[in-house]
Design a protein around this motif. Structure first.
Motif, PDB file in Angstrom:
ATOM      1  N   ILE A   4      28.563  72.552  46.068  1.00  0.00           N
ATOM      2  CA  ILE A   4      27.867  71.443  45.414  1.00  0.00           C
ATOM      3  C   ILE A   4      26.348  71.597  45.471  1.00  0.00           C
ATOM      4  O   ILE A   4      25.652  71.276  44.499  1.00  0.00           O
ATOM      5  CB  ILE A   4      28.306  70.073  46.015  1.00  0.00           C
ATOM      6  CG1 ILE A   4      27.681  68.912  45.213  1.00  0.00           C
ATOM      7  CG2 ILE A   4      27.980  69.969  47.489  1.00  0.00           C
ATOM      8  CD1 ILE A   4      28.037  68.877  43.748  1.00  0.00           C
ATOM      9  N   PHE A   5      25.811  72.112  46.571  1.00  0.00           N
ATOM     10  CA  PHE A   5      24.353  72.280  46.645  1.00  0.00           C
ATOM     11  C   PHE A   5      23.877  73.366  45.680  1.00  0.00           C
ATOM     12  O   PHE A   5      22.819  73.236  45.055  1.00  0.00           O
ATOM     13  CB  PHE A   5      23.916  72.609  48.073  1.00  0.00           C
ATOM     14  CG  PHE A   5      24.135  71.480  49.060  1.00  0.00           C
ATOM     15  CD1 PHE A   5      24.053  70.155  48.663  1.00  0.00           C
ATOM     16  CD2 PHE A   5      24.420  71.751  50.391  1.00  0.00           C
ATOM     17  CE1 PHE A   5      24.252  69.117  49.572  1.00  0.00           C
ATOM     18  CE2 PHE A   5      24.619  70.722  51.305  1.00  0.00           C
ATOM     19  CZ  PHE A   5      24.540  69.404  50.890  1.00  0.00           C
ATOM     20  N   ASP A   6      24.650  74.429  45.543  1.00  0.00           N
ATOM     21  CA  ASP A   6      24.305  75.488  44.585  1.00  0.00           C
ATOM     22  C   ASP A   6      24.360  74.953  43.151  1.00  0.00           C
ATOM     23  O   ASP A   6      23.504  75.280  42.322  1.00  0.00           O
ATOM     24  CB  ASP A   6      25.258  76.673  44.723  1.00  0.00           C
ATOM     25  CG  ASP A   6      25.083  77.428  46.031  1.00  0.00           C
ATOM     26  OD1 ASP A   6      24.002  77.297  46.648  1.00  0.00           O
ATOM     27  OD2 ASP A   6      26.023  78.124  46.431  1.00  0.00           O
ATOM     28  N   ILE A   7      25.357  74.140  42.883  1.00  0.00           N
ATOM     29  CA  ILE A   7      25.513  73.565  41.542  1.00  0.00           C
ATOM     30  C   ILE A   7      24.354  72.632  41.217  1.00  0.00           C
ATOM     31  O   ILE A   7      23.780  72.683  40.121  1.00  0.00           O
ATOM     32  CB  ILE A   7      26.866  72.833  41.433  1.00  0.00           C
ATOM     33  CG1 ILE A   7      28.008  73.847  41.420  1.00  0.00           C
ATOM     34  CG2 ILE A   7      26.918  71.943  40.190  1.00  0.00           C
ATOM     35  CD1 ILE A   7      29.384  73.233  41.544  1.00  0.00           C
ATOM     36  N   LEU A   8      23.983  71.784  42.169  1.00  0.00           N
ATOM     37  CA  LEU A   8      22.866  70.871  41.942  1.00  0.00           C
ATOM     38  C   LEU A   8      21.559  71.633  41.749  1.00  0.00           C
ATOM     39  O   LEU A   8      20.707  71.228  40.950  1.00  0.00           O
ATOM     40  CB  LEU A   8      22.730  69.890  43.117  1.00  0.00           C
ATOM     41  CG  LEU A   8      23.790  68.792  43.189  1.00  0.00           C
ATOM     42  CD1 LEU A   8      23.672  68.025  44.493  1.00  0.00           C
ATOM     43  CD2 LEU A   8      23.686  67.843  42.001  1.00  0.00           C
ATOM     44  N   SER A   9      21.398  72.738  42.473  1.00  0.00           N
ATOM     45  CA  SER A   9      20.193  73.555  42.335  1.00  0.00           C
ATOM     46  C   SER A   9      20.109  74.200  40.958  1.00  0.00           C
ATOM     47  O   SER A   9      19.020  74.476  40.457  1.00  0.00           O
ATOM     48  CB  SER A   9      20.149  74.641  43.423  1.00  0.00           C
ATOM     49  OG  SER A   9      20.035  74.068  44.699  1.00  0.00           O
ATOM     50  N   GLU A  10      21.270  74.444  40.362  1.00  0.00           N
ATOM     51  CA  GLU A  10      21.319  75.003  39.012  1.00  0.00           C
ATOM     52  C   GLU A  10      21.014  73.924  37.970  1.00  0.00           C
ATOM     53  O   GLU A  10      20.353  74.184  36.964  1.00  0.00           O
ATOM     54  CB  GLU A  10      22.716  75.593  38.760  1.00  0.00           C
ATOM     55  CG  GLU A  10      23.032  75.943  37.316  1.00  0.00           C
ATOM     56  CD  GLU A  10      22.290  77.156  36.794  1.00  0.00           C
ATOM     57  OE1 GLU A  10      22.274  77.351  35.563  1.00  0.00           O
ATOM     58  OE2 GLU A  10      21.710  77.916  37.611  1.00  0.00           O
ATOM     59  N   ALA A  11      21.497  72.703  38.232  1.00  0.00           N
ATOM     60  CA  ALA A  11      21.394  71.628  37.246  1.00  0.00           C
ATOM     61  C   ALA A  11      20.084  70.850  37.329  1.00  0.00           C
ATOM     62  O   ALA A  11      19.713  70.160  36.366  1.00  0.00           O
ATOM     63  CB  ALA A  11      22.565  70.665  37.415  1.00  0.00           C
ATOM     64  N   ALA A  12      19.395  70.946  38.460  1.00  0.00           N
ATOM     65  CA  ALA A  12      18.190  70.137  38.673  1.00  0.00           C
ATOM     66  C   ALA A  12      17.352  70.739  39.794  1.00  0.00           C
ATOM     67  O   ALA A  12      17.740  71.739  40.404  1.00  0.00           O
ATOM     68  CB  ALA A  12      18.598  68.705  39.044  1.00  0.00           C
ATOM     69  N   PHE A  13      16.207  70.129  40.074  1.00  0.00           N
ATOM     70  CA  PHE A  13      15.470  70.447  41.295  1.00  0.00           C
ATOM     71  C   PHE A  13      16.149  69.666  42.414  1.00  0.00           C
ATOM     72  O   PHE A  13      16.139  68.432  42.409  1.00  0.00           O
ATOM     73  CB  PHE A  13      14.007  70.010  41.204  1.00  0.00           C
ATOM     74  CG  PHE A  13      13.145  70.920  40.379  1.00  0.00           C
ATOM     75  CD1 PHE A  13      13.290  72.298  40.451  1.00  0.00           C
ATOM     76  CD2 PHE A  13      12.166  70.398  39.554  1.00  0.00           C
ATOM     77  CE1 PHE A  13      12.482  73.149  39.696  1.00  0.00           C
ATOM     78  CE2 PHE A  13      11.355  71.230  38.793  1.00  0.00           C
ATOM     79  CZ  PHE A  13      11.518  72.605  38.870  1.00  0.00           C
ATOM     80  N   LEU A  14      16.755  70.361  43.361  1.00  0.00           N
ATOM     81  CA  LEU A  14      17.427  69.702  44.480  1.00  0.00           C
ATOM     82  C   LEU A  14      16.484  69.622  45.667  1.00  0.00           C
ATOM     83  O   LEU A  14      15.961  70.647  46.121  1.00  0.00           O
ATOM     84  CB  LEU A  14      18.692  70.462  44.882  1.00  0.00           C
ATOM     85  CG  LEU A  14      19.367  69.988  46.179  1.00  0.00           C
ATOM     86  CD1 LEU A  14      19.865  68.547  46.036  1.00  0.00           C
ATOM     87  CD2 LEU A  14      20.516  70.918  46.557  1.00  0.00           C
ATOM     88  N   ILE A  15      16.278  68.410  46.158  1.00  0.00           N
ATOM     89  CA  ILE A  15      15.457  68.187  47.345  1.00  0.00           C
ATOM     90  C   ILE A  15      16.325  67.523  48.401  1.00  0.00           C
ATOM     91  O   ILE A  15      16.966  66.505  48.137  1.00  0.00           O
ATOM     92  CB  ILE A  15      14.240  67.291  47.026  1.00  0.00           C
ATOM     93  CG1 ILE A  15      13.328  67.985  46.011  1.00  0.00           C
ATOM     94  CG2 ILE A  15      13.469  66.948  48.293  1.00  0.00           C
ATOM     95  CD1 ILE A  15      12.246  67.092  45.449  1.00  0.00           C
ATOM     96  N   ARG A  16      16.377  68.123  49.575  1.00  0.00           N
ATOM     97  CA  ARG A  16      17.106  67.534  50.703  1.00  0.00           C
ATOM     98  C   ARG A  16      16.102  67.270  51.812  1.00  0.00           C
ATOM     99  O   ARG A  16      15.408  68.174  52.253  1.00  0.00           O
ATOM    100  CB  ARG A  16      18.200  68.490  51.199  1.00  0.00           C
ATOM    101  CG  ARG A  16      19.261  68.814  50.160  1.00  0.00           C
ATOM    102  CD  ARG A  16      20.201  69.894  50.664  1.00  0.00           C
ATOM    103  NE  ARG A  16      20.904  69.478  51.867  1.00  0.00           N
ATOM    104  CZ  ARG A  16      21.379  70.313  52.798  1.00  0.00           C
ATOM    105  NH1 ARG A  16      21.219  71.626  52.642  1.00  0.00           N
ATOM    106  NH2 ARG A  16      21.988  69.855  53.860  1.00  0.00           N
ATOM    107  N   LYS A  17      16.040  66.025  52.232  1.00  0.00           N
ATOM    108  CA  LYS A  17      15.031  65.652  53.225  1.00  0.00           C
ATOM    109  C   LYS A  17      15.491  64.390  53.946  1.00  0.00           C
ATOM    110  O   LYS A  17      16.049  63.492  53.325  1.00  0.00           O
ATOM    111  CB  LYS A  17      13.699  65.398  52.513  1.00  0.00           C
ATOM    112  CG  LYS A  17      12.480  65.368  53.423  1.00  0.00           C
ATOM    113  CD  LYS A  17      11.214  65.355  52.579  1.00  0.00           C
ATOM    114  CE  LYS A  17       9.974  65.407  53.467  1.00  0.00           C
ATOM    115  NZ  LYS A  17       9.815  64.176  54.267  1.00  0.00           N
ATOM    116  N   PRO A  18      15.272  64.324  55.262  1.00  0.00           N
ATOM    117  CA  PRO A  18      15.657  63.101  55.972  1.00  0.00           C
ATOM    118  C   PRO A  18      14.731  61.943  55.641  1.00  0.00           C
ATOM    119  O   PRO A  18      13.516  62.107  55.569  1.00  0.00           O
ATOM    120  CB  PRO A  18      15.543  63.488  57.461  1.00  0.00           C
ATOM    121  CG  PRO A  18      14.639  64.671  57.496  1.00  0.00           C
ATOM    122  CD  PRO A  18      14.772  65.370  56.178  1.00  0.00           C
TER     123      PRO A  18
END
Length: 266
Positions: free
Chosen positions: A39-53
């Motif tokens: 899912i993280f790879d897919i989101l990175s393909e579909a958008a700018f994925l930012i993960r942050k607390p």
């Protein structure tokens, strides 16, 4: 004592679930053709994925649209299993609510978008825990009668599908692999008060506790930073917008040598 029903667990009607299942399968195949399944790879393909607390438990994540680019933000203060589920929820919005995001920039948690949010939740379950594969894995690594499912069985399953313990339990009940009468007993171990017990049992089953603890991961793609800087340098966004976009990920314009322009109203 009242007997639990599936609607008490906020599980969708079967006809509705099957409609969303078809959507999830279409999206899964679309990305599988690109060699993407996580899912993280897919989101990175579909958008700018930012993960942050974030210092809040009120917001799991959200999607937005900025300067013709989709951005997904996931709060890594939640457990990794929860975060992955939120990611799949946001993927639904990216794919099926793109026009709304482009128009409104963000889908607020309100009555106006409640139906789409419900669809996104069902989509997340269908996407991360495909019905046929869940059944196949269940009979391979658990294979007990639905009235004999134990916490250790849920642990095996949720680690296999990389979702939270609770999401897996509800999915097994939904697919009639676990009796709904066992829900209260089985869900108890994933309460905050029983966190150490669940971690201990997880280790005893031979798994890490990554999925049931917050990753507190900070991941910002370099492309996002370049995207913000380039848009400012081209005059597409103001200094204030650039500052806000960078502060959003814990950075400042000064770190990149930008100074506040005197001609710009603050």
């Amino acid at each position: 004592m009242l007997k639990l029903q599936k609607n008490n667990l906020n599980l969708p009607e079967e006809s509705f679930r099957l409609q969303i299942k078809d959507l999830a399968e279409d999206v899964r195949m679309k990305f599988a053709r690109k060699g993407l399944s996580d899912i993280f790879d897919i989101l990175s393909e579909a958008a700018f994925l930012i993960r942050k607390p974030l210092d809040t438990d009120e917001l799991s994540g959200f999607s937005t649209y900025f300067e013709e680019q989709f951005i997904v933000y996931l709060n890594s203060n939640f457990t990794l299993g929860h975060e992955r589920y939120t990611g799949a929820h946001e993927l639904y919005h990216l794919i099926y609510n793109a026009d709304i995001l482009k128009k409104e920039k963000i889908l607020l948690d309100d009555e106006k978008h409640k139906a789409e949010d419900t669809k996104a939740d069902v989509f997340a379950s269908e996407f991360l825990m495909p019905e046929d594969y869940v059944k196949e894995v269940f009979y391979k690594i658990v294979n007990v009668d639905k009235s004999n499912v134990l916490p250790r069985h849920i642990i095996r399953m949720h680690n296999y599908f990389k979702v939270s313990y609770k999401a897996m339990l509800k999915r097994l009940i939904q697919l009639d692999l676990c009796s709904i009468d066992k829900y209260e007993e089985l869900v108890d171990i994933c309460s905050l008060e029983k966190a150490e017990m669940l971690q201990s049992l997880t280790r005893r089953e031979g798994y890490s506790i990554d999925l049931i603890t917050p990753s507190k991961e900070t991941y910002v793609p370099k492309e996002y930073i370049e995207f913000v800087k380039t848009n400012y340098e081209r005059g597409n966004i103001s200094y204030k917008n650039m500052k806000t976009s960078l502060e959003f990920i814990g950075l400042t314009p000064e770190q990149f040598g930008y100074e506040y322009p005197l001609e710009e109203d603050y």
